[in-house]
Design an enzyme around this catalytic site. Structure first.
Site, PDB file in Angstrom:
ATOM      1  N   GLY A  78      21.242  10.649  -1.553  1.00 50.85           N
ATOM      2  CA  GLY A  78      19.782  10.650  -1.467  1.00 50.85           C
ATOM      3  C   GLY A  78      19.185   9.686  -0.467  1.00 50.85           C
ATOM      4  O   GLY A  78      18.092   9.157  -0.697  1.00 50.85           O
ATOM      5  N   SER A  79      19.852   9.471   0.673  1.00 54.39           N
ATOM      6  CA  SER A  79      19.237   8.538   1.638  1.00 54.39           C
ATOM      7  C   SER A  79      17.996   9.146   2.289  1.00 54.39           C
ATOM      8  O   SER A  79      17.028   8.434   2.566  1.00 54.39           O
ATOM      9  CB  SER A  79      20.252   8.078   2.693  1.00 54.39           C
ATOM     10  N   ASN A  80      17.993  10.459   2.506  1.00 52.83           N
ATOM     11  CA  ASN A  80      16.768  11.088   3.041  1.00 52.83           C
ATOM     12  C   ASN A  80      15.643  11.023   2.014  1.00 52.83           C
ATOM     13  O   ASN A  80      14.488  10.786   2.364  1.00 52.83           O
ATOM     14  CB  ASN A  80      17.047  12.536   3.449  1.00 52.83           C
TER      15      ASN A  80
ATOM     16  N   MET B 265      22.831  20.752  -2.375  1.00 55.90           N
ATOM     17  CA  MET B 265      23.971  21.601  -1.993  1.00 55.90           C
ATOM     18  C   MET B 265      24.065  22.894  -2.801  1.00 55.90           C
ATOM     19  O   MET B 265      25.147  23.270  -3.253  1.00 55.90           O
ATOM     20  CB  MET B 265      25.277  20.797  -2.131  1.00 55.90           C
TER      21      MET B 265
ATOM     22  N   ASN C 290      13.713  21.757   4.444  1.00 52.37           N
ATOM     23  CA  ASN C 290      15.106  21.307   4.337  1.00 52.37           C
ATOM     24  C   ASN C 290      15.449  20.493   5.579  1.00 52.37           C
ATOM     25  O   ASN C 290      14.895  20.734   6.654  1.00 52.37           O
ATOM     26  CB  ASN C 290      16.049  22.511   4.251  1.00 52.37           C
TER      27      ASN C 290
ATOM     28  N   HIS D  72      18.671  19.524   8.072  1.00 50.57           N
ATOM     29  CA  HIS D  72      20.020  19.968   8.420  1.00 50.57           C
ATOM     30  C   HIS D  72      20.549  19.080   9.539  1.00 50.57           C
ATOM     31  O   HIS D  72      19.838  18.827  10.516  1.00 50.57           O
ATOM     32  CB  HIS D  72      19.972  21.433   8.868  1.00 50.57           C
TER      33      HIS D  72
ATOM     34  N   ASP E  48      19.815  28.003   6.700  1.00 52.83           N
ATOM     35  CA  ASP E  48      19.591  27.192   7.906  1.00 52.83           C
ATOM     36  C   ASP E  48      18.919  27.994   9.019  1.00 52.83           C
ATOM     37  O   ASP E  48      19.177  27.776  10.210  1.00 52.83           O
ATOM     38  CB  ASP E  48      20.921  26.592   8.415  1.00 52.83           C
TER      39      ASP E  48
HETATM   40  C1  GRF Z   1      22.205  14.803   5.301  1.00 58.05           C
HETATM   41  O1  GRF Z   1      23.048  14.702   6.416  1.00 58.05           O
HETATM   42  C2  GRF Z   1      21.371  16.060   5.377  1.00 58.05           C
HETATM   43  O2  GRF Z   1      21.020  16.411   6.689  1.00 58.05           O
HETATM   44  C3  GRF Z   1      22.294  17.093   4.810  1.00 58.05           C
HETATM   45  O3  GRF Z   1      22.966  16.435   3.765  1.00 58.05           O
HETATM   46  C4  GRF Z   1      22.992  15.025   4.019  1.00 58.05           C
HETATM   47  C5  GRF Z   1      22.351  14.377   2.828  1.00 58.05           C
HETATM   48  O4  GRF Z   1      22.405  12.978   2.903  1.00 58.05           O
HETATM   49  N1  GRF Z   1      21.550  18.268   4.395  1.00 58.05           N
HETATM   50  P1  GRF Z   1      21.515  12.101   1.924  1.00 58.05           P
HETATM   51  O5  GRF Z   1      21.867  12.537   0.498  1.00 58.05           O
HETATM   52  O6  GRF Z   1      20.080  12.369   2.233  1.00 58.05           O
HETATM   53  O7  GRF Z   1      21.917  10.697   2.184  1.00 58.05           O
END
Ligand code: GRF
Length: 202
Positions: free
Chosen positions: A13-15, A91, A108, A110, A146
């Site tokens: 969950g870093s994003n 996922m 989303n 990607h 995608d």
């Molecule tokens: C990221 O690289 C995102 O682009 C892809 O999955 C990864 C998720 O990373 N869809 P995080 O969980 O947000 O750290």
């Protein structure tokens, strides 16, 4: 009025964390109201709880079918009053019904410059193809994986000594700002999906 945003995650969950951080700015046009994971052990759930955001798992394994799981997710999104859904490392491939329900309101991220390198292992795919630039894309979610209209992208250079791991790290470091920028565009109405394209307000 800030748009109410829910984020779906499957892992670290870093994003998601980047969107939560961006949304703290008083003038950011979105508020993060819920984090939902399809796995009880998704690391991002703790990050969200530490930020005081309602965060819970709706494990797909608890449901007999993909559709039943999606119905549970939909109910949770409605209960949270979500107006926009951000997928951030989520996922699960979604059914056309679920995608249709959130058309133009689901984003989303990607880790490639779409339309190049769809699916998994995007950094390996980029190295294999020998491209000298790579990056990330935030797009509206449509039925094709995608494939939805692009909202924002950031490119990075591929160095001669890059490995899939070093590329993944450098792409991730630009993903965070790119996602925050894309969500701001959509939440403020400056970018919207229409007729299968992204229309930007000028
Ligand atoms: C990221 O690289 C995102 O682009 C892809 O999955 C990864 C998720 O990373 N869809 P995080 O969980 O947000 O750290």
């Amino acid at each position: 009025m800030k748009k109410r945003v829910a984020i779906l995650i499957s892992g670290r969950g870093s994003n998601m964390g980047a969107l939560v951080a961006a949304a703290k700015a008083p003038d950011y046009p979105a508020a993060i109201v819920a984090i939902i994971a399809n796995k009880a052990d998704a690391g991002g759930l703790d990050t969200a709880r530490n930020e005081g955001i309602p965060a819970f798992a709706i494990p797909h394994r608890d449901y007999a079918s993909k559709r039943d799981h999606e119905i549970a997710i939909s109910a949770a999104l409605k209960a949270a009053g979500a107006e926009i859904v951000c997928l951030a490392g989520y996922m699960r491939i979604m059914s056309p019904e679920f995608v249709g329900e959130w058309e133009g309101r689901m984003l989303n991220i990607h880790p490639s410059l779409l339309p190049l390198f769809k699916g998994l292992h995007t950094h390996e795919q980029a190295l294999e193809a020998g491209v000298r630039v790579h990056g990330c894309t935030v797009h509206f979610v449509t039925a094709g994986m995608d494939e939805g209209p692009i909202i924002a992208q950031t490119a990075i250079r591929v160095d001669v000594d890059d490995t899939a791991e070093t590329l993944a790290q450098r792409v991730l470091s630009v993903e965070h700002a790119t996602y925050a920028e894309a969500l701001a565009l959509v939440a403020s109405g400056k970018a919207r999906m229409q007729g299968g394209r992204t229309i930007f307000a000028t």
